[in-house]
Motif scaffolding. Structure first.
Motif, mmCIF file in Angstrom:
data_model
loop_
_atom_site.group_PDB
_atom_site.id
_atom_site.type_symbol
_atom_site.label_atom_id
_atom_site.label_comp_id
_atom_site.label_asym_id
_atom_site.label_seq_id
_atom_site.Cartn_x
_atom_site.Cartn_y
_atom_site.Cartn_z
ATOM 1 N N GLU A 28 -24.725 22.277 31.582
ATOM 2 C CA GLU A 28 -23.479 23.044 31.700
ATOM 3 C C GLU A 28 -23.772 24.523 31.921
ATOM 4 O O GLU A 28 -23.122 25.195 32.739
ATOM 5 C CB GLU A 28 -22.608 22.889 30.434
ATOM 6 C CG GLU A 28 -22.073 21.485 30.195
ATOM 7 C CD GLU A 28 -23.103 20.551 29.575
ATOM 8 O OE1 GLU A 28 -24.198 21.029 29.187
ATOM 9 O OE2 GLU A 28 -22.837 19.337 29.526
ATOM 10 N N ALA A 29 -24.745 25.033 31.173
ATOM 11 C CA ALA A 29 -25.112 26.448 31.302
ATOM 12 C C ALA A 29 -25.637 26.726 32.711
ATOM 13 O O ALA A 29 -25.319 27.761 33.318
ATOM 14 C CB ALA A 29 -26.172 26.807 30.262
ATOM 15 N N CYS B 159 -24.895 25.021 35.442
ATOM 16 C CA CYS B 159 -23.767 24.927 36.382
ATOM 17 C C CYS B 159 -22.934 26.205 36.359
ATOM 18 O O CYS B 159 -22.515 26.706 37.410
ATOM 19 C CB CYS B 159 -22.874 23.733 36.039
ATOM 20 S SG CYS B 159 -23.629 22.153 36.409
ATOM 21 N N GLN B 160 -22.728 26.723 35.145
ATOM 22 C CA GLN B 160 -21.939 27.945 35.007
ATOM 23 C C GLN B 160 -22.648 29.116 35.689
ATOM 24 O O GLN B 160 -22.016 29.929 36.366
ATOM 25 C CB GLN B 160 -21.716 28.254 33.519
ATOM 26 C CG GLN B 160 -20.659 29.307 33.292
ATOM 27 C CD GLN B 160 -20.407 29.566 31.807
ATOM 28 O OE1 GLN B 160 -21.002 28.931 30.965
ATOM 29 N NE2 GLN B 160 -19.523 30.503 31.533
ATOM 30 N N PHE B 161 -23.953 29.165 35.525
ATOM 31 C CA PHE B 161 -24.735 30.232 36.163
ATOM 32 C C PHE B 161 -24.596 30.150 37.688
ATOM 33 O O PHE B 161 -24.377 31.156 38.359
ATOM 34 C CB PHE B 161 -26.206 30.128 35.758
ATOM 35 C CG PHE B 161 -27.123 30.960 36.615
ATOM 36 C CD1 PHE B 161 -27.230 32.331 36.422
ATOM 37 C CD2 PHE B 161 -27.868 30.381 37.644
ATOM 38 C CE1 PHE B 161 -28.062 33.103 37.228
ATOM 39 C CE2 PHE B 161 -28.697 31.146 38.458
ATOM 40 C CZ PHE B 161 -28.794 32.518 38.241
ATOM 41 N N ARG C 56 -22.210 28.857 39.417
ATOM 42 C CA ARG C 56 -20.855 29.200 39.852
ATOM 43 C C ARG C 56 -20.621 30.713 39.844
ATOM 44 O O ARG C 56 -19.945 31.253 40.710
ATOM 45 C CB ARG C 56 -19.815 28.507 38.954
ATOM 46 C CG ARG C 56 -19.585 27.044 39.327
ATOM 47 C CD ARG C 56 -18.332 26.504 38.648
ATOM 48 N NE ARG C 56 -18.480 26.462 37.198
ATOM 49 C CZ ARG C 56 -18.940 25.422 36.511
ATOM 50 N NH1 ARG C 56 -19.319 24.324 37.172
ATOM 51 N NH2 ARG C 56 -19.044 25.449 35.209
ATOM 52 N N THR C 57 -21.189 31.389 38.838
ATOM 53 C CA THR C 57 -20.890 32.816 38.668
ATOM 54 C C THR C 57 -21.924 33.744 39.300
ATOM 55 O O THR C 57 -21.672 34.938 39.430
ATOM 56 C CB THR C 57 -20.782 33.156 37.165
ATOM 57 O OG1 THR C 57 -22.016 32.759 36.538
ATOM 58 C CG2 THR C 57 -19.610 32.426 36.515
ATOM 59 N N ALA D 37 -23.581 21.306 42.020
ATOM 60 C CA ALA D 37 -23.141 22.715 41.953
ATOM 61 C C ALA D 37 -23.982 23.573 42.891
ATOM 62 O O ALA D 37 -23.451 24.445 43.601
ATOM 63 C CB ALA D 37 -23.253 23.223 40.511
#
Lengths: 532, 268
Positions: free
Chosen positions: B40-41, B43-45, B47-48, B77
């Protein structure tokens, strides 16, 4: 029966009342009353011809006739009704019988349906159970990989550190070293264990090995292209099959094996296993996969060679390794029972075993693994039932006194046993000759295409056995020499070689690279481009 | 400096490979690692992150915290954000359906088994090869001493890898297998000699082969293999072979039993 008759039968014939006879009877009674009473006769003006006796008799006769006819008609009707009743009864009986039959059938089918339901539900449960088991084992396999791999890596790292810490010169050879004392042997055993686990928990063994072969081929090509070895490869992409075969032999023997010299052919004959391992071209992939393949074939051979009734005058198991037409050719022979024709198609199926269930072995995994590994290598495996063919031998015996004797021996197969045909035409176990002078040498010629064999190392004392040197892995005959004063005996005995041989052919790394894409066919386009 | 985005949940592997990867000069410069312990971390990275934070390569574990699809979510992602970032899997699930799914569904370039001998060297070797391939396949690649170029053809003379319009040439009989060494060498010598043709005898000399064994028939067979390998790397059926009929690519030179490399026009 016609429709009308059928309808009538269903309706039933109406019983006709004898109106005609009744009216006629009443008329006859009235006539008799009138005729017998003169007053009535005169009143009704009865004609004279009716007043005569003949008329009376006539009327009575007509009445009797009518009564007779009615009786006949009633009787016929009664007969008809009885027949109809019988038919009705027969129909009712038939209906009842059919009804009973239908009930019986329904009962039987309902029983069958119940059984079928039970069977289906049992099978369904079995399959569900199997599916659950499969998923369960898949989960276990995933767990083994996920957590086991770290343990494997820790042990591997520790052993490697121990190896690098020790002086390589003092490290023992894994041929004689044991895992208890030798870190290299322990590391090899660990790698073998992990490769076995890796294979057995793979979804598709063939594909897994096939992918590995592609990776190794890439590195092998790199090695061929980088002749100056400027770019060092991370791992060795190929291995010598001789070493793998030697390691597999070591695994199925209790005693340690003599060390292997990679530059020379390796021979072994300890009375239980005969091995001849030639030097061959390298194979791509993991050495442990070939070790596993051969270990399974050898253990299979050991099991069947130990069957009762299959004693052998020579080592009952033979392993040969050679290179033929760019293929590494491995043959594993055992002097056991033939594989039945009906077992041949299923021999390599998962879970299929010809061994009895109560025995410890025979889970139907060994040969399945063997076949999958062979397929991964894009190789071939075949099984042959070995029979003892008929041969004719010519023995030329040279004696010390200068004489030369020529004897002919024909071997035959009699009720599954190999025997000699004597000069008289009888079959005997062996042929014997006694000579007054010692034998100096013997030339044995065979019509099997192997040419002639010369035996000339006869000693003056003691019983000496010579086995067919043309077929060292399964000698076709044994020659026994017993020197004795004035009676030097020679015995020629054909040996029973019936058994089973597994032949595995795997393309060498060089053959794979040489033939890569060599199946390109000439087509019109190339024909148009290139000169013929 | 190569930046590697590494998603791995088990400390054992992070502790084991981090020093190895940081010490290895995978593109002749020190390596920078971005390690994520959770999918999750990661994927978040992705995306951002902005373009300056774009990794050169992603190294993913397939199964994380019992979820076999964790690595695939990061892969998806990455594909959405940076489709040209090469993805490698470092996992213990080689030979299982996880590997199959990773290679077939998530555009992974490679699947490296954790449980193999000499894993550190294998890992560095394959990351290095992937980074090099990515650089060679990228547009506006820099010229290098190790590169031999002719139009859309690039030959990496260090690794003997051949790229045609960014696609690596493979074995025409089986696209999973590498192209055999002899056709690779032949193509290189043809390109180096271009526009002059190379006769059979001259090719035998260049290949250091026995002239009695290296015949015109063999030469022609290797050229056929090359043409099919080019066909495989091009969309459509037999396009490169068809180009050879129009005096482009690998063409036969008269009746002197020779072949010649003629650069292919970009518009074809």
């Amino acid at each position: 029966m016609s429709d009308e008759g059928d309808k009538r039968q269903r309706r039933g014939d109406p019983v006709a009342f004898p109106w005609f006879a009744l009216l006629l009877g009443l008329a006859a009674i009235a006539f008799v009353l009138i005729a017998t009473d003169p007053r009535l006769a005169s009143f009704y003006a009865l004609p004279d011809f009716l007043q005569g006796r003949e008329a009376h008799y006539g009327v009575v006769a007509v009445l009797v006739l009518l009564a007779g006819l009615d009786v006949r008609r009633v009787r016929r009707r009664h007969e008809t009704q009885r027949t109809e009743l019988q038919q009705r009864q027969a129909q009712i009986d038939d209906l009842w019988a059919r009804n009973k039959q239908l009930q019986l059938k329904a009962h039987t089918y309902s029983e069958h349906a119940d059984k079928l339901k039970l069977f289906i539900s049992d099978k369904l449960l079995e399959y569900i159970e199997y599916d659950e088991k499969f998923l369960h084992f898949k989960g276990i396999a995933a767990e083994v990989r996920h957590n086991g791999v770290i343990s494997f890596d820790k042990v591997q790292t520790a052993l490697q550190r121990q190896l690098t810490a020790t002086d390589p010169a003092s490290g023992s050879d894994t041929a004689t070293g044991t895992a208890e004392t030798d870190p290299q042997a322990a590391l090899d055993a660990l790698h073998y264990l992990w490769d076995l686990l890796d294979l057995s928990t793979a979804e598709n063994l063939t594909l897994h090995i096939g992918n590995l072969m592609c990776e190794c081929e890439e590195q092998y090509c790199q090695r061929l292209l980088d002749s100056d070895q400027a770019r060092t490869l991370p791992d060795e992409p190929a291995y010598p099959p001789q070493r793998a075969a030697w390691r597999a032999l070591a695994m199925v023997r209790e005693e340690p094996l003599p060390a292997l010299d990679p530059d020379t052919p390796y021979s072994l004959d300890d009375g239980r296993i005969h091995a001849r391992l030639e030097r061959c071209g390298e194979l791509l992939g993991k050495e442990n996969h070939l070790v596993l393949l051969l270990e399974n074939l050898l253990r299979n051979a050991q099991f069947y060679a130990a069957k009762r009734g299959y004693s052998s005058q020579f080592a009952p198991i033979a392993l040969t390794l050679s290179e033929e037409d760019g293929d590494v050719c491995l043959r594993v022979y055992n002097r056991g029972p033939h594989v039945r024709e009906e077992d041949l198609p299923n021999l390599f199926q998962l879970g299929y075993s010809t061994r009895r269930k109560r025995e410890h072995h025979g889970r139907g995994l060994g040969l399945y693994f063997v076949n999958e590994i062979v397929k991964g290598y894009e190789g071939r495996i075949t099984v042959h039932n070995i029979d003892h063919p008929r041969y004719r031998y010519t023995l030329r015996m040279s004696l010390l006194n200068g004489k030369e004797l020529i004897e002919s021996v024909e071997t035959v197969n009699e009720n599954g046993r190999t025997r000699c045909r004597s000069a008289e035409g009888d079959t005997v176990r062996s042929r014997e000759w006694t000579n007054p002078s010692p034998v100096t040498h013997i030339v044995i010629e065979s019509d099997d295409g192997t040419g002639s064999v010369v035996l000339d190392e006869f000693s003056a004392r003691g019983t000496q056995d010579f086995h067919d040197p043309a077929h060292p892995e399964r000698p076709h005959w044994r020659l026994r020499y017993r020197p004795k004063r004035n009676a030097h005996r020679l015995e020629f005995m054909p040996l029973d070689i019936t058994g089973v041989e597994f032949e595995v052919r795997l393309p060498t790394a060089q053959k794979r690279v040489d033939n890569a894409g060599a199946v390109i066919e000439t087509d019109t386009i190339d024909g148009d481009i290139d000169p013929p | 400096m190569a930046t590697i985005m590494w998603v791995e949940d088990q400390s054992h592997w992070v502790d084991r490979f981090r020093p190895v990867l940081e010490a290895a000069e995978l593109d002749d410069e020190p390596t920078r690692l971005q390690v994520f312990r959770l999918a999750e971390a990661a994927c978040q990275f992705v995306r951002t992150a902005n373009e300056s934070q774009r990794p050169d390569l992603a190294l993913l574990d397939a199964n994380m915290k019992g979820d076999t699809g964790a690595g695939f979510s990061v892969s998806r992602a990455l594909q959405r954000k940076w489709p040209d970032v090469p993805i490698l899997y470092l996992s213990e699930y080689s030979g299982t359906d996880v590997e199959q799914e990773a290679l077939e569904s998530t555009w992974a370039q490679d699947f490296i088994a954790k449980h193999q001998r000499n894993i550190e060297s294998v890992l560095c070797w394959r990351i290095r090869a992937t980074l090099r391939q990515a650089r060679l396949g990228a547009a506006g690649q820099t010229d290098s001493d190790d590169l031999l170029k002719s139009g859309d053809l690039t030959i990496d003379t260090a690794s003997w890898t051949i790229y045609w319009r960014g696609t690596k040439l493979m074995n025409p009989a089986d696209s999973r297998r590498p192209l055999a060494p002899t056709p690779r060498k032949i193509l290189r010598y043809l390109v180096e000699s271009s526009p002059r043709p190379v006769s059979t005898n001259r090719m035998a000399e260049l290949l250091d082969a026995d002239p009695d064994r290296f015949t015109w028939g063999g030469y022609r067979q290797h050229v056929r293999i090359l043409r099919r390998a080019f066909d495989q790397a091009m969309p459509g059926e037999g396009r490169f072979t068809a180009l050879c009929k129009t005096d482009q690519g690998i063409v036969a030179f008269g009746d002197e039993m020779a072949y010649c490399w003629k650069p292919v026009r970009s518009d074809t």
